[in-house]
Design a protein around this motif. Structure first.
Motif, short mmCIF file in Angstrom:
data_model
loop_
_atom_site.label_atom_id
_atom_site.label_comp_id
_atom_site.label_asym_id
_atom_site.label_seq_id
_atom_site.Cartn_x
_atom_site.Cartn_y
_atom_site.Cartn_z
N LEU A 190 -39.71 -26.82 -2.01
CA LEU A 190 -39.51 -28.27 -1.92
C LEU A 190 -40.04 -28.75 -0.58
O LEU A 190 -39.73 -28.18 0.47
N LEU A 191 -40.83 -29.82 -0.61
CA LEU A 191 -41.42 -30.36 0.61
C LEU A 191 -41.20 -31.87 0.66
O LEU A 191 -41.68 -32.60 -0.21
N ALA A 192 -40.46 -32.31 1.65
CA ALA A 192 -40.27 -33.75 1.88
C ALA A 192 -41.17 -34.18 3.05
O ALA A 192 -41.19 -33.52 4.08
N ASP A 278 -49.79 -43.09 1.83
CA ASP A 278 -49.72 -42.54 3.19
C ASP A 278 -49.22 -41.10 3.21
O ASP A 278 -49.06 -40.50 4.28
N GLY A 279 -48.93 -40.55 2.03
CA GLY A 279 -48.47 -39.18 1.95
C GLY A 279 -46.98 -39.02 2.07
O GLY A 279 -46.46 -37.90 2.01
N ILE A 280 -46.26 -40.13 2.24
CA ILE A 280 -44.80 -40.07 2.36
C ILE A 280 -44.18 -39.85 0.99
O ILE A 280 -44.61 -40.46 0.00
N GLY A 281 -43.19 -38.97 0.91
CA GLY A 281 -42.52 -38.75 -0.35
C GLY A 281 -42.06 -37.32 -0.52
O GLY A 281 -41.68 -36.65 0.44
N PHE A 282 -42.14 -36.84 -1.76
CA PHE A 282 -41.53 -35.56 -2.11
C PHE A 282 -42.52 -34.75 -2.94
O PHE A 282 -43.28 -35.29 -3.76
#
Length: 376
Positions: A190-192, A278-282
């Motif tokens: 998992l990568l946040a 922008d690449g923000i998320g999960f």
């Protein structure tokens, strides 16, 4: 067959103590290799030919061994086990090897050093008793089972394919049971992904990866139902308290009794990936998968032979499919006759209460010896 003279309890317990006190967590290469060296020395002293196999990248070594037999070079019976544990070096300070009545405690003693040691001593007992074995006995000891065997699956499957029977001395099931099948298991990374900012001067400019991860955990675990389970067991994020976290990583586990249910669970997990421009998320990445092992006729026939031995020893030996993966998942899924859960009885696995029932050391060694003698 009486092995009373060659299966001496105090001697077995002393030998097991040496193994338990050689701590061997998976990710500590030096520690695992110390354990492999100890096991190699013991196997040589037991009369086995031993080959050390260089470990996968970032992991410890493995061992292959074979005991003397007229057809030693041929396949026969494979005792398959792992010597890595989940307990970090230093656990002995809080969980020392000790006997307390009918229990004996220590890191990795039940999962699975106790059963592995008992199985090897069973082979020695047969040799000392002069029993002529129909099939040669081989051993495979691996280094990374506790993380799903990502580096050794190929070795396991290649070695197992050479043999008629696979015996896995993982811990016994409740009621002195053995395992004839295992559930399918998948691991996930998992990568946040967040956006950094100064937590004191510009908090609103950032997006916390830690908060993103925290929001996702209940979403993941709420997907659990009767067919498939989901759990998050590792979370790591942040380095400075005055910085909004940019990254947070975790690991999740999913388990199902049927392969189709796990496949659907994998699809649901991967569908959680969602990142903005922008690449923000999960993000979810699929890791190691252990296939479902459903008991076929070959495994059930192997269990029937073990059950007959258990009847002679006047011990119960129920069988069932089980959660909690093992390398038996791989060999069972290959259709090879595989019997798992042949190790010692105990409880508290992976905790600071890990222990075995001391009587099961001799009892399970006798069961293994009788089964190996009976196999043709």
């Amino acid at each position: 067959m009486s092995l009373a003279a060659t299966l001496e309890f105090d001697d077995m317990l002393a030998g097991l103590q040496r193994w338990v006190e050689c701590e061997s967590p998976t990710f500590d290469i030096a520690a695992v290799n110390r354990m492999m060296t100890l096991a190699s020395d013991d196997l040589v002293a037991m009369g086995a030919n031993v080959e050390r196999v260089a470990g996968p990248a970032g992991l410890g070594d493995c061992l292959k061994a074979s005991f003397p037999h007229p057809r030693q070079a041929e396949g026969g019976i494979l005792i398959m086990a792992h010597l890595d544990t989940v307990h970090p070096v230093g656990t002995l300070e809080t969980l020392p090897f000790r006997r307390d009545g009918d229990r004996c405690y220590g890191p990795g003693i039940c999962d699975m050093k106790g059963g592995t040691y008992a199985a090897l001593r069973a082979v020695v007992a047969l040799q000392q008793a002069g029993v002529d074995m129909a099939l040669p006995i081989h051993v495979l000891l691996t280094c990374d089972e506790e993380i799903g065997s990502p580096g050794t699956r190929e070795l396991i499957e290649r070695e197992a394919a050479r043999h008629r029977y696979i015996l896995v001395p993982e811990p016994a099931r409740a009621g002195n049971g053995v395992i004839t099948g295992r559930y399918a298991i998948a691991r996930f990374e998992l990568l946040a992904h967040g956006r950094p900012s100064h937590a004191g001067a510009a908090l609103a400019d950032g997006h916390s990866a830690i908060r993103e991860m925290v929001a996702r955990i209940p979403e993941i675990e709420s997907m659990t139902n009767d067919d498939c389970t989901f759990s998050v067991g590792v979370v790591q994020g942040g380095q400075w308290v005055n910085c909004v976290s940019t990254n947070c990583r975790g690991e999740a586990l999913s388990m199902a009794k049927r392969q189709a249910d796990l496949d659907r669970g994998i699809e649901r997990m991967l569908a959680l990936t969602q990142r903005d421009a922008d690449g923000i998320g999960f993000e979810v990445k699929l890791g190691v998968v252990r296939p479902v092992w459903e008991a076929g006729q070959a495994t059930l026939s192997l269990y029937a032979q073990a059950s007959r031995v258990a009847d002679e020893l006047k011990m119960p030996l129920p069988h069932a499919s089980s959660g909690g993966g093992s390398d038996g998942n791989f060999t069972g899924a290959m259709g090879l006759p595989t019997l798992d859960g042949l190790g010692v009885r105990g409880a508290g696995i992976h905790t600071l209460d890990e222990h075995i029932e001391v009587d099961s050391l001799i009892e399970r060694a006798r069961l293994m010896a009788g089964l190996m003698t009976a196999l043709r």
